[in-house]
Design a protein around this motif. Sequence first.
Motif, PDB file in Angstrom:
ATOM      1  N   PHE A  57      35.327  36.635  33.409  1.00 17.99           N
ATOM      2  CA  PHE A  57      36.465  35.787  33.736  1.00 17.99           C
ATOM      3  C   PHE A  57      36.497  35.422  35.213  1.00 17.99           C
ATOM      4  CE2 PHE A  57      37.707  38.102  29.900  1.00 17.99           C
ATOM      5  CZ  PHE A  57      38.053  37.038  29.089  1.00 17.99           C
TER       6      PHE A  57
ATOM      7  N   HIS B 205      37.708  35.038  38.867  1.00 17.69           N
ATOM      8  CA  HIS B 205      38.514  35.742  39.865  1.00 17.69           C
ATOM      9  C   HIS B 205      38.807  34.746  40.990  1.00 17.69           C
ATOM     10  CE1 HIS B 205      37.894  40.001  38.439  1.00 17.69           C
ATOM     11  NE2 HIS B 205      36.967  39.356  37.747  1.00 17.69           N
TER      12      HIS B 205
ATOM     13  N   TRP C 193      52.295  32.229  37.002  1.00 20.10           N
ATOM     14  CA  TRP C 193      51.163  32.496  36.124  1.00 20.10           C
ATOM     15  C   TRP C 193      51.629  32.788  34.707  1.00 20.10           C
ATOM     16  CZ3 TRP C 193      46.050  31.875  36.785  1.00 20.10           C
ATOM     17  CH2 TRP C 193      45.623  31.573  38.078  1.00 20.10           C
TER      18      TRP C 193
ATOM     19  N   MET D 175      42.133  33.837  33.764  1.00 21.89           N
ATOM     20  CA  MET D 175      41.814  34.068  35.173  1.00 21.89           C
ATOM     21  C   MET D 175      42.496  35.308  35.735  1.00 21.89           C
ATOM     22  SD  MET D 175      42.268  30.172  36.622  1.00 21.89           S
ATOM     23  CE  MET D 175      41.457  28.783  35.826  1.00 21.89           C
ATOM     24  N   PHE D 176      41.854  35.885  36.744  1.00 20.80           N
ATOM     25  CA  PHE D 176      42.462  36.931  37.547  1.00 20.80           C
ATOM     26  C   PHE D 176      42.991  36.276  38.827  1.00 20.80           C
ATOM     27  CE2 PHE D 176      39.517  39.499  35.009  1.00 20.80           C
ATOM     28  CZ  PHE D 176      40.348  40.559  34.639  1.00 20.80           C
TER      29      PHE D 176
ATOM     30  N   TYR E 180      46.120  40.028  42.028  1.00 20.47           N
ATOM     31  CA  TYR E 180      46.579  40.576  40.749  1.00 20.47           C
ATOM     32  C   TYR E 180      45.890  41.914  40.504  1.00 20.47           C
ATOM     33  CZ  TYR E 180      46.953  40.854  35.609  1.00 20.47           C
ATOM     34  OH  TYR E 180      47.175  41.256  34.317  1.00 20.47           O
TER      35      TYR E 180
ATOM     36  N   PRO F 174      42.987  39.517  32.266  1.00 20.61           N
ATOM     37  CA  PRO F 174      43.224  38.210  32.902  1.00 20.61           C
ATOM     38  C   PRO F 174      44.419  37.497  32.280  1.00 20.61           C
ATOM     39  CG  PRO F 174      41.336  38.095  31.442  1.00 20.61           C
ATOM     40  CD  PRO F 174      41.710  39.543  31.525  1.00 20.61           C
TER      41      PRO F 174
END
Length: 275
Positions: A4, A6, A152, A166-167, A171, A176
């Motif tokens: 994923f 970052h 988010w 997404m990260f 976070y 994610p």
Amino acid sequence: MTDFIHLPYIDPVIFSLGPISLRWYGVMYLLGFAFAYWLGSKRIKKSNGLWTEEQFDSLLYNCFAGVILGGRIGDVFFYNFDRFITDPLYLFRIWEGGMSFHGGLLGVIVAMIWTSIRQKRSFWQTADLVAPLVPVGLGLGRLGNFINNELWGRPVENLDAVPWAMFPYGYHGSIPLHPSQLYEMLLEGALLFVILNVFIRKPRPLGAVSGLFLIGYGVFRFLVEYVREIDHGVNTAEDLITRGQMLSLPMIIGGIVIMLWAYSRAKSTKSADKK
């Protein structure tokens, strides 16, 4: 498992000159209004004298004020009232972010009513001109939220089904998140813009364009709320409906009523003309 994304740190400030800072969030709003002005100016030139440039300038200025004042007041009173009680000056610190679409919509409606009265024209005539100009600004505003690293979505439950999860920067979770700001940018911004601007290619009954805008935004926002992060202090994960969905439902219902009224009124007028 998918590797994923970052996200790196994105400075919300483009540059600063002493105490004055230019922020991405503010630039997005300015770009949205610039686009609305450009597109609206092109359209009034084809209005056969229905609008003058001075009237359109006045309308857009009033709507700009309505968006800013209504959006900020709406965010404070719909979502951050507890913070306002303990820190009343938070209402004026708009550079910290925090703009409610539903509050901004109410502000724009007030601005359109005021402008319509001053210009002695139908409110629906004003609203139908404004509605197709709005989505691009909405989409850019959501892009501003993404750059600001805010609003988010919720953690992704099925990781294989959402490879674009997404990260966010900073976070600390292990799962994610949905980039819900980008979902809104694509739905409330790009797709709603296409729907409305295809719809107006043919003459429509007065009010129909405004009704379609309310339905489109309300439905898209209602759906995205299922993956958007819970507004803590307003909702819990166990709630069946979020504050955003509660505010969107009247838009959907109102939009349907307006469209039914618009087409029914147009049909009645057409029948009367034939007699």
